[in-house]
Design an enzyme around this catalytic site. Structure first.
Site, short mmCIF file in Angstrom:
data_model
loop_
_atom_site.label_atom_id
_atom_site.label_comp_id
_atom_site.label_asym_id
_atom_site.label_seq_id
_atom_site.Cartn_x
_atom_site.Cartn_y
_atom_site.Cartn_z
N ASP A 157 0.86 -1.18 0.00
CA ASP A 157 0.00 0.00 0.00
C ASP A 157 0.90 1.23 0.00
O ASP A 157 2.09 1.15 0.31
CB ASP A 157 -0.90 -0.01 1.25
CG ASP A 157 -1.80 1.23 1.30
OD1 ASP A 157 -2.36 1.59 0.25
OD2 ASP A 157 -1.93 1.84 2.37
N SER A 158 0.29 2.37 -0.28
CA SER A 158 1.02 3.63 -0.22
C SER A 158 1.41 3.97 1.22
O SER A 158 2.27 4.80 1.45
CB SER A 158 0.16 4.75 -0.79
OG SER A 158 -1.08 4.79 -0.09
N TYR A 167 -0.43 8.40 -2.57
CA TYR A 167 -0.38 8.10 -4.00
C TYR A 167 -1.58 8.74 -4.72
O TYR A 167 -1.54 8.94 -5.93
CB TYR A 167 -0.46 6.59 -4.24
CG TYR A 167 0.80 5.81 -3.97
CD1 TYR A 167 1.91 6.37 -3.32
CD2 TYR A 167 0.89 4.48 -4.36
CE1 TYR A 167 3.05 5.63 -3.08
CE2 TYR A 167 2.04 3.74 -4.13
CZ TYR A 167 3.12 4.30 -3.49
OH TYR A 167 4.24 3.55 -3.26
N GLY A 168 -2.61 9.04 -3.95
CA GLY A 168 -3.89 9.48 -4.53
C GLY A 168 -3.81 10.75 -5.36
O GLY A 168 -4.65 11.00 -6.20
N CYS A 189 -3.40 -1.13 -2.29
CA CYS A 189 -3.72 0.28 -2.48
C CYS A 189 -4.66 0.43 -3.69
O CYS A 189 -4.36 -0.07 -4.79
CB CYS A 189 -2.41 1.02 -2.74
SG CYS A 189 -2.63 2.76 -3.10
N THR A 209 -5.41 3.17 -5.32
CA THR A 209 -4.85 4.05 -6.34
C THR A 209 -3.85 3.26 -7.20
O THR A 209 -3.88 3.34 -8.43
CB THR A 209 -4.15 5.26 -5.68
OG1 THR A 209 -5.06 5.87 -4.76
CG2 THR A 209 -3.72 6.27 -6.71
N GLU A 269 -6.95 8.80 9.27
CA GLU A 269 -5.65 8.65 9.94
C GLU A 269 -5.63 9.37 11.30
O GLU A 269 -4.93 8.96 12.21
CB GLU A 269 -4.52 9.18 9.04
CG GLU A 269 -4.35 8.30 7.83
CD GLU A 269 -2.99 8.41 7.17
OE1 GLU A 269 -2.21 9.30 7.54
OE2 GLU A 269 -2.73 7.57 6.29
N CYS A 321 -11.00 2.83 -1.30
CA CYS A 321 -9.80 3.43 -0.71
C CYS A 321 -9.54 2.68 0.59
O CYS A 321 -10.48 2.40 1.35
CB CYS A 321 -10.01 4.92 -0.44
SG CYS A 321 -8.64 5.69 0.43
N THR A 322 -8.27 2.40 0.83
CA THR A 322 -7.88 1.61 2.01
C THR A 322 -8.41 2.17 3.33
O THR A 322 -8.67 1.43 4.26
CB THR A 322 -6.34 1.58 2.10
OG1 THR A 322 -5.85 2.91 1.90
CG2 THR A 322 -5.74 0.64 1.08
N HIS A 323 -8.53 3.51 3.39
CA HIS A 323 -8.84 4.15 4.67
C HIS A 323 -10.34 4.20 5.00
O HIS A 323 -10.71 4.42 6.14
CB HIS A 323 -8.34 5.59 4.68
CG HIS A 323 -6.84 5.70 4.75
ND1 HIS A 323 -6.02 5.20 3.77
CD2 HIS A 323 -6.03 6.27 5.68
CE1 HIS A 323 -4.77 5.45 4.08
NE2 HIS A 323 -4.74 6.11 5.23
N1 DGL Z 1 -3.91 3.81 -0.06
C1 DGL Z 1 -4.53 4.83 -0.88
C2 DGL Z 1 -5.68 4.22 -1.66
O1 DGL Z 1 -6.25 3.23 -1.26
C3 DGL Z 1 -5.02 6.00 -0.05
C4 DGL Z 1 -3.92 6.90 0.46
C5 DGL Z 1 -3.12 7.55 -0.65
O2 DGL Z 1 -3.60 8.51 -1.30
O3 DGL Z 1 -2.03 7.09 -0.89
O4 DGL Z 1 -6.05 4.71 -2.69
#
Ligand code: DGL
Length: 265
Positions: free
Chosen positions: A6-7, A38-39, A69, A71, A149, A181-183
């Site tokens: 993941d990012s 990464y987004g 991730c 993205t 976060e 999105c992971t979050h």
């Molecule tokens: N992990 C990224 C995603 O799931 C979210 C955080 C980022 O922008 O890197 O897209």
């Protein structure tokens, strides 16, 4: 081992789902905390980072890769599959969409993710291929990553921002929402509560969970992969107390991280 990347540490939501489905398999995780997010980055850069991390995970005995991730899944997983044709590479896009399509009754599906994920339009394209009559409504929700976060669950500020991002999807009456999105699973309760109508919940899909189920089926059919018996290992490219805090919020227990330098492996 199952390599997951993941990012940052948000992808631990995916690692948790994988370990939940496959408790006797070992995972090697890499969170690119030095280069997150990464987004908001270009496709070229996300592809480059994803290749570097895949190399790293392969050097740590991963023989199956999960692009945790969203993205990176949207922008780089096709390139990765081309670059590593012999390695089974899973992304978090298709499994979530298959589950969403199964769940929807009115064929109105919402997709929320980072700017990069939404701009890539891969979800719409894939859903339209499955069924051209499906209506897809998307929204980029960049601020939700920071709110998750910070652990700002059920705060008035978070509720307001969710309303700002999701009101169009609610007005469109989507009955199924993909958390691309992971979050976002961290904010699930607030998202569900805003999207519900007259107390009736819509269906929310966590693609990490659906990907973990797909990976389990794959490993049942292909037991020669991820055979290595080892401890789970969690790497990050930059280590701070923030990493521990977010990991604990996701896993509900502390995780021990190792700092990794991609250049030296
Ligand atoms: N992990 C990224 C995603 O799931 C979210 C955080 C980022 O922008 O890197 O897209």
């Amino acid at each position: 081992m199952v390599g997951i990347f993941d990012s940052g540490v948000g992808g631990l939501t995916v690692a948790k789902a994988v370990l939940g489905e496959l408790p006797s398999h070992a995972v090697v995780y890499f969170g690119d905390t030095a280069r997150v997010p990464y987004g908001s980055k270009s496709k070229e850069l996300v592809v480059q980072y994803s290749k570097e991390i895949t190399e790293f995970l392969l050097s740590k005995k991963a023989d199956v890769i999960v692009v945790g991730c969203h993205t990176a899944s949207a922008l780089a997983s096709d390139e990765l599959k081309r670059a590593y044709p012999k390695i089974p590479i899973f992304d978090v896009i298709k499994p979530g969409l298959v589950a969403a399509y199964k769940a929807t009754k009115n064929k109105k599906i919402g997709i929320i993710g980072t700017e990069g994920t939404i701009a890539a339009e891969v979800h719409e394209k894939m859903l339209k291929q499955m069924d051209p009559s499906v209506k897809v409504f998307t929204a980029a929700c960049p601020l939700l990553v920071s709110l998750a976060e910070e652990g700002w669950v059920s705060k008035p500020e978070t509720k307001r921002i969710i309303k700002f991002y999701l009101r169009k999807l609610k007005a469109a009456q989507v009955d199924t929402l993909v958390l691309a999105c992971t979050h976002y699973p961290i904010l699930l309760k607030d998202i569900e509560s805003f999207m519900s109508r007259r107390g009736k919940k819509i269906t929310t899909i966590d693609p990490g969970v659906e990907t973990a189920k797909e990976l389990k089926l794959f490993l049942e059919k292909n037991p020669e992969y991820a055979k290595e018996k080892a401890e789970n290992v969690f790497y990050v490219s930059d280590y701070t107390p923030r990493v521990d805090r977010i990991a604990k919020m996701i896993f509900k227990k502390p995780i021990s991280f190792k700092k990794a330098d991609l250049k030296t492996k």
